[in-house]
Scaffold this active site. Structure first.
Site, PDB file in Angstrom:
ATOM      1  N   ARG A  74       0.817  -1.223   0.000  1.00  0.00           N
ATOM      2  CA  ARG A  74       0.000   0.000   0.000  1.00  0.00           C
ATOM      3  C   ARG A  74       0.850   1.272   0.000  1.00  0.00           C
ATOM      4  O   ARG A  74       0.449   2.297   0.538  1.00  0.00           O
ATOM      5  CB  ARG A  74      -0.934  -0.008   1.215  1.00  0.00           C
ATOM      6  CG  ARG A  74      -2.066  -1.028   1.116  1.00  0.00           C
ATOM      7  CD  ARG A  74      -3.225  -0.601   1.979  1.00  0.00           C
ATOM      8  NE  ARG A  74      -4.298  -1.578   2.031  1.00  0.00           N
ATOM      9  CZ  ARG A  74      -5.325  -1.599   1.184  1.00  0.00           C
ATOM     10  NH1 ARG A  74      -5.395  -0.722   0.202  1.00  0.00           N
ATOM     11  NH2 ARG A  74      -6.277  -2.494   1.319  1.00  0.00           N
ATOM     12  N   GLY A 111      -8.644   2.675  -5.633  1.00  0.00           N
ATOM     13  CA  GLY A 111      -8.632   4.141  -5.599  1.00  0.00           C
ATOM     14  C   GLY A 111      -7.258   4.716  -5.276  1.00  0.00           C
ATOM     15  O   GLY A 111      -6.831   5.709  -5.879  1.00  0.00           O
ATOM     16  N   THR A 113      -4.406   3.392  -5.868  1.00  0.00           N
ATOM     17  CA  THR A 113      -3.522   3.169  -7.014  1.00  0.00           C
ATOM     18  C   THR A 113      -3.825   4.164  -8.129  1.00  0.00           C
ATOM     19  O   THR A 113      -2.908   4.614  -8.832  1.00  0.00           O
ATOM     20  CB  THR A 113      -3.685   1.715  -7.515  1.00  0.00           C
ATOM     21  OG1 THR A 113      -3.470   0.854  -6.388  1.00  0.00           O
ATOM     22  CG2 THR A 113      -2.693   1.376  -8.599  1.00  0.00           C
ATOM     23  N   ASP A 135     -14.284  -3.560  -3.253  1.00  0.00           N
ATOM     24  CA  ASP A 135     -15.206  -2.515  -2.771  1.00  0.00           C
ATOM     25  C   ASP A 135     -16.091  -1.924  -3.879  1.00  0.00           C
ATOM     26  O   ASP A 135     -17.085  -1.287  -3.592  1.00  0.00           O
ATOM     27  CB  ASP A 135     -14.412  -1.363  -2.133  1.00  0.00           C
ATOM     28  CG  ASP A 135     -13.489  -1.835  -1.030  1.00  0.00           C
ATOM     29  OD1 ASP A 135     -13.773  -2.894  -0.445  1.00  0.00           O
ATOM     30  OD2 ASP A 135     -12.490  -1.146  -0.750  1.00  0.00           O
ATOM     31  N   ARG A 170     -31.665 -15.456  17.588  1.00  0.00           N
ATOM     32  CA  ARG A 170     -30.699 -14.390  17.832  1.00  0.00           C
ATOM     33  C   ARG A 170     -30.742 -13.326  16.732  1.00  0.00           C
ATOM     34  O   ARG A 170     -31.224 -13.583  15.628  1.00  0.00           O
ATOM     35  CB  ARG A 170     -29.277 -14.968  17.813  1.00  0.00           C
ATOM     36  CG  ARG A 170     -28.902 -15.659  19.086  1.00  0.00           C
ATOM     37  CD  ARG A 170     -27.527 -16.296  18.962  1.00  0.00           C
ATOM     38  NE  ARG A 170     -27.123 -16.822  20.252  1.00  0.00           N
ATOM     39  CZ  ARG A 170     -26.179 -17.740  20.417  1.00  0.00           C
ATOM     40  NH1 ARG A 170     -25.540 -18.233  19.377  1.00  0.00           N
ATOM     41  NH2 ARG A 170     -25.866 -18.156  21.625  1.00  0.00           N
ATOM     42  N   VAL A 298     -11.569 -13.157   4.546  1.00  0.00           N
ATOM     43  CA  VAL A 298     -12.064 -14.281   3.713  1.00  0.00           C
ATOM     44  C   VAL A 298     -12.733 -13.735   2.454  1.00  0.00           C
ATOM     45  O   VAL A 298     -12.779 -14.407   1.435  1.00  0.00           O
ATOM     46  CB  VAL A 298     -13.062 -15.225   4.424  1.00  0.00           C
ATOM     47  CG1 VAL A 298     -12.393 -16.086   5.441  1.00  0.00           C
ATOM     48  CG2 VAL A 298     -14.219 -14.485   5.021  1.00  0.00           C
TER      49      VAL A 298
HETATM   50  O1  F6P Z   1      -9.987  -2.112  -0.399  1.00  0.00           O
HETATM   51  C1  F6P Z   1     -10.197  -3.435  -0.098  1.00  0.00           C
HETATM   52  C2  F6P Z   1     -10.309  -3.627   1.384  1.00  0.00           C
HETATM   53  O2  F6P Z   1     -10.467  -4.997   1.625  1.00  0.00           O
HETATM   54  C3  F6P Z   1     -11.409  -2.823   2.065  1.00  0.00           C
HETATM   55  O3  F6P Z   1     -12.671  -3.419   1.928  1.00  0.00           O
HETATM   56  C4  F6P Z   1     -10.893  -2.793   3.479  1.00  0.00           C
HETATM   57  O4  F6P Z   1     -11.412  -1.662   4.151  1.00  0.00           O
HETATM   58  C5  F6P Z   1      -9.422  -2.666   3.283  1.00  0.00           C
HETATM   59  O5  F6P Z   1      -9.130  -3.207   2.023  1.00  0.00           O
HETATM   60  C6  F6P Z   1      -8.584  -3.382   4.300  1.00  0.00           C
HETATM   61  O6  F6P Z   1      -7.265  -2.986   4.084  1.00  0.00           O
HETATM   62  P1  F6P Z   1      -5.979  -3.779   4.559  1.00  0.00           P
HETATM   63  O7  F6P Z   1      -5.779  -4.915   3.614  1.00  0.00           O
HETATM   64  O8  F6P Z   1      -4.880  -2.793   4.421  1.00  0.00           O
HETATM   65  O9  F6P Z   1      -6.236  -4.229   5.952  1.00  0.00           O
END
Ligand code: F6P
Length: 373
Positions: A74, A111, A113, A135, A170, A298
């Site tokens: 990232r 986004g 990237t 996402d 529940r 997952v």
């Molecule tokens: O952008 C994909 C995503 O899985 C999002 O849904 C989530 O908020 C984020 O990445 C989690 O980021 P990381 O892999 O850095 O924990």
């Protein structure tokens, strides 16, 4: 002279990335006679020149494999930690691109990237962005590879939660990824028959959710399944986050910026574990035991579904064709069954959120799903 292209994957991994690498690589090498260079581990691999030649053999047998065979990260091109220092890596990346004699660097990512790609393009580098993310929040594309697989996984989870929620009388809350967008929770909530779906675009009130659960109890249904997007907020939290975000945008001096950033981080931190807090509130108000299941990673793991393999292959091959035609500085968007280039400055920084009048919202309401508003 044949063209040479570089390829890397960045941001969170996403099912379908390997299909896209394969589509791009095969079309580039076999149809357009290009040479392809892979960079391992995202932007960092580009800055540190972790390059290697991609051959047809390397692309064999990866279509159905999850994750990314290139590795990811990232990092941000303009603010990267290298040798213990935070540096602007753009000049370093320029040298790597020149050294490898690349006519285009293809960045597969979401986004973040797109923003990295725009910064590189603004520095005069030939780049292209292919939109991937579970996402589905990248602007100007109909879809992103990874979303369909994650949708299947989240829907399957909601299906499974139904029988246990029903058996134990529940309320079960399934927290679903999606960052600041509600596509995944809304899609899986509708497809899985969730009773309530909470998304970031519609701040919720606990009272409204309680009403939905109690209306179900009145009909003899002593259980409920709630799909909660990880970015969903109650009305007060949504207001606090929006105010902190505007403060950050308005901050002028470096000191103001640092203070506003810290404040936003604190507000977001207060919001962590909101799904557990909501479960406790619902249990207190309804008298039904409430449990939380966080689907987490997952949703990003494992074999891509057919839709994502097809989408990745389509976008990858379309990218190779655009590069052969001399196009760079764009994202390759999925439009209907085809693909179209969109200028990077129209994409970067623009999130595709669920619009209030989106047909999925209407569908959810029409089938009686509570949206917490
Ligand atoms: O952008 C994909 C995503 O899985 C999002 O849904 C989530 O908020 C984020 O990445 C989690 O980021 P990381 O892999 O850095 O924990």
């Amino acid at each position: 002279m044949s063209k040479r292209i570089g390829v890397l994957t960045a941001g969170g991994d996403s099912p379908g990335l390997n299909a896209a690498i394969r589509g791009l690589g095969k079309a580039a090498i076999e149809r357009h006679g290009m040479e392809v260079v892979g960079f391992r581990d995202g932007i960092r691999g580009l800055a540190e020149d972790r390059s290697f030649a991609i051959t047809p053999d390397f692309l064999s047998g990866i279509l159905t494999v999850g994750g990314t065979i290139l590795g990811t990260g990232r990092d941000k091109v303009h603010r990267m930690t290298m040798d213990g220092q935070t540096v602007d890596a753009i000049p370093i990346i320029s040298e790597v691109v020149e050294r490898n004699q690349l006519d285009c660097v293809v960045l597969l990512g979401g986004g973040g990237t797109a923003k990295n790609a725009l910064r590189l393009a603004d520095a005069g580098l030939p780049v292209m962005h292919l939109p991937k993310t579970i996402d589905r929040d990248v602007a100007h594309t109909d879809n992103t590879f990874g979303f369909s697989t994650a949708l299947e996984i989240a829907t399957d989870a909601i299906d499974r939660l139904h029988s246990t929620a029903h058996s134990h009388h529940r309320v079960i809350l399934a927290e679903i990824m999606g960052h600041k967008a509600g596509w995944l929770a809304l899609g899986a909530g509708i497809a899985g028959g969730a009773d309530v779906v909470l998304i970031p675009e519609i701040p919720y009130s606990v009272d409204s959710i309680v009403e939905t659960i109690q209306a179900r109890q009145a009909q003899g249904k002593h259980f409920s399944v709630i799909a909660v997007a990880e970015g969903a907020n109650d009305v007060a939290a949504a207001q606090a986050i929006a105010a902190a975000e505007s403060l950050r945008k308005a901050a002028g001096t470096p000191q103001e910026k640092a203070a506003a950033k810290q404040h936003l981080a604190r507000v977001l931190d207060d919001h962590r574990e909101h799904t557990f807090r909501l479960a406790r509130s619902l249990e207190a108000a309804t008298g039904l035991e409430s449990r939380v299941t966080i689907l987490g990673y997952v949703q990003r793991g494992g074999t891509p579904c057919a839709e994502d393999r097809l989408l990745g292959s389509r976008i990858g091959t379309a990218a190779a064709e655009l590069i052969a035609d001399g196009v760079t500085g764009v994202m390759v968007a999925s439009k209907g069954d085809g693909a179209a280039p969109v200028p990077l400055d129209e994409v970067a920084g623009n999130l595709a959120l669920v619009p209030a009048d989106h047909p999925w919202i209407r569908t959810a309401r029409d089938v009686g799903v509570g949206l917490g508003d």
